[in-house]
Enzyme design. Structure first.
Site, PDB file in Angstrom:
ATOM      1  CB  SER A 239      -2.468   4.299  -2.001  1.00  0.00           C
ATOM      2  OG  SER A 239      -1.204   4.508  -2.500  1.00  0.00           O
ATOM      3  CE  LYS A 240      -3.035  11.103   2.534  1.00  0.00           C
ATOM      4  NZ  LYS A 240      -2.593  11.735   3.560  1.00  0.00           N
ATOM      5  NE  ARG A 241       3.362   3.676  -0.735  1.00  0.00           N
ATOM      6  CZ  ARG A 241       3.501   2.444  -1.062  1.00  0.00           C
ATOM      7  NH1 ARG A 241       4.509   2.187  -1.821  1.00  0.00           N
ATOM      8  NH2 ARG A 241       2.822   1.538  -0.825  1.00  0.00           N
TER       9      ARG A 241
END
Ligand code: GLU
Length: 462
Positions: A239-241
């Site tokens: 994910s982006k994180r």
């Protein structure tokens, strides 16, 4: 000749998953003295943006991945797609379907109620009646309704799909005439001479449909390599994180292109236990058949480790140039050498390198309270005064060792340990304890600035 491609949809930035398949495609083409072409899949006019296309091109430029020939834009190829739609209609391999949205919804509901897969029921497949009025038709391709479709995949082996489980006569042109994704991808890959397709395995389920199109148009089917996804440490989709952000964000964070590419090539591909690969080595050694069958795991520490390696091995001139973007301008040649020689061993990113540099070249405007208390114990101020006097009268101060020599004179004369001068001087010069070697700091900032910083501390009313 091997011809590979990267075919991003410019709906957002280029993320590292996309970049990895681009890199694999690039390497494989270069290794075979083939071609690597870029196709911008910008048919979704609502979601595509010019900026996103520019961002992708910018990322390629930053990374030095050069595509061959002109860039193809799907948005400019409507006439080509229309021609093939017409060809399939003329050959009876595709047909107009006049089903309304309501009818389609009703069919879906019925299928859902019967716990069946939602699929078009072929009601216009052999239609030769009068079309209903006021319905703009879609065009559907005649897909095989049973039998097997086999994707010969260079990573996964033969993947067998049952036509009746996954296919129906799918739409190749919408009612406004615009062609659909799987149709145009197959046409473009064929017309552009792409014979090896390396892409994420999230596209594997599209491949049978694309094979239907290849076959209907009599095109050669390329070799496919569907690359397993990149997962985070928890085994979930990145994910982006976790770092699945814009490739250009890596530039802003201070990663070098070589490090990012080296990091990506090892995500899902290996060559023995080698970790460091120059671009030449990647090209010489990469083979998509060695891509892992299972997902790869994203690991930030590994990226940092690689980046530190590449920073260490980059010339000071190049580093100084790259630091400008991080707000650091190093002008004097000597100072640049001394500074970067000392700091590039300690930085994981250019951003860190810039911060470390700033710490040295900026006169401290405040002092860390704890450090100050610790450093100014006893006769620290006297020690600093003595040092300043000696420094004032010294000439020929160039190298760190020249400054070190003066510190040693103070130590000997006052019969003190190194810490007794090191700590207060460190606080004077850097505002805190910790940081690089003091003689290096002084050689970089020079005599006058060193004297100024010592004076500042002595005159501050602490
Ligand atoms: N445009 C597709 C995407 O960005 C890729 C198509 C392909 O590689 O076949 O996901």
């Amino acid at each position: 000749m091997v011809v590979t491609r990267f075919a991003p949809s410019p709906t957002g930035y280029l993320h590292i998953g996309g970049l990895r398949t681009a890199l694999f495609s690039y390497l494989w083409a270069r290794k075979n003295n083939g071609k690597f072409v870029l196709r911008i899949e910008d048919t979704d006019k609502k979601r595509n943006s010019q900026e996103a296309t520019q961002a992708i091109l910018k990322a390629f430029e930053w990374l030095g991945l050069e595509a061959d020939g002109e860039i193809t834009y799907q948005s400019q190829r409507d006439a080509i797609y229309a021609k093939y739609i017409q060809q399939l209609l003329d050959e009876g391999k595709a047909y107009k379907c006049y089903m309304t949205k309501e009818e389609l919804d009703a069919l879906r509901e019925e299928q859902m109620a019967n716990k069946e897969r939602a699929k078009y029921d072929g009601r216009y497949r052999n239609f030769d009646g009068t079309p209903p009025e006021g319905v703009a038709p879609v065009i559907r391709i005649k897909a095989p309704l049973n039998g097997e479709i086999v994707v010969h995949d260079g990573i996964k082996g033969d993947v067998v799909f049952q036509a009746e489980d996954i296919l129906d006569d799918f739409i190749i042109a919408r009612s406004d005439g615009s062609p659909t994704y799987n149709f145009v991808v197959a046409i473009d890959d064929a017309l552009m001479g792409i014979n090896e397709v390396i892409r994420g395995d999230d596209h594997l389920s599209n491949t049978p449909k694309q094979i239907v199109v290849y076959k209907a148009l009599g095109f050669d089917i390329p070799k496919f390599y569907h690359v397993p996804m990149i997962h985070n440490q928890q085994g979930k989709k990145l994910s982006k994180r976790d770092g699945a952000t814009d490739v250009m964000a890596y530039k802003e964070m201070g990663y070098l292109p070589e490090a990012l590419l080296n990091f990506l090539v090892r995500l899902g591909w290996s060559h023995g236990d080698q970790e460091i690969f120059s671009m030449e080595e990647m090209i010489a050694l990469f083979d998509p058949k060695d891509i892992n069958k299972s997902a790869s795991i994203y690991n930030t520490e590994k990226l940092d480790w690689l980046n530190a390696h590449y920073i260490k091995n980059t010339s000071n001139d190049t580093l100084a140039e790259m630091l400008i973007e991080f707000g650091v301008v190093l002008t004097s040649h000597d100072k640049k050498e001394i500074l970067l020689d000392a700091l590039k061993e300690r930085a994981k990113t250019l951003k860190e390198l810039a911060e470390l540099t700033q710490e040295i070249i900026t006169t401290p405007s405040e002092y860390d309270a704890k450090a100050l208390k610790k450093a100014l114990k006893g006769n620290a101020k006297e020690v600093l005064k003595n040092f300043a006097t000696k420094l004032q009268s010294a000439t020929e101060l160039h190298l760190p060792s020249d400054y070190h020599h003066i510190m040693e004179q103070v130590i000997e004369e006052m019969e003190i340990g190194f810490g007794k001068i090191g700590q207060p001087l460190r606080v004077a010069l850097l505002g805190k304890l910790g940081g690089p070697s003091l003689d290096v700091v002084m050689a970089v900032i020079g005599k006058e600035e060193t004297l100024l910083r010592v004076k500042n501390l002595l005159e501050s009313d602490i």
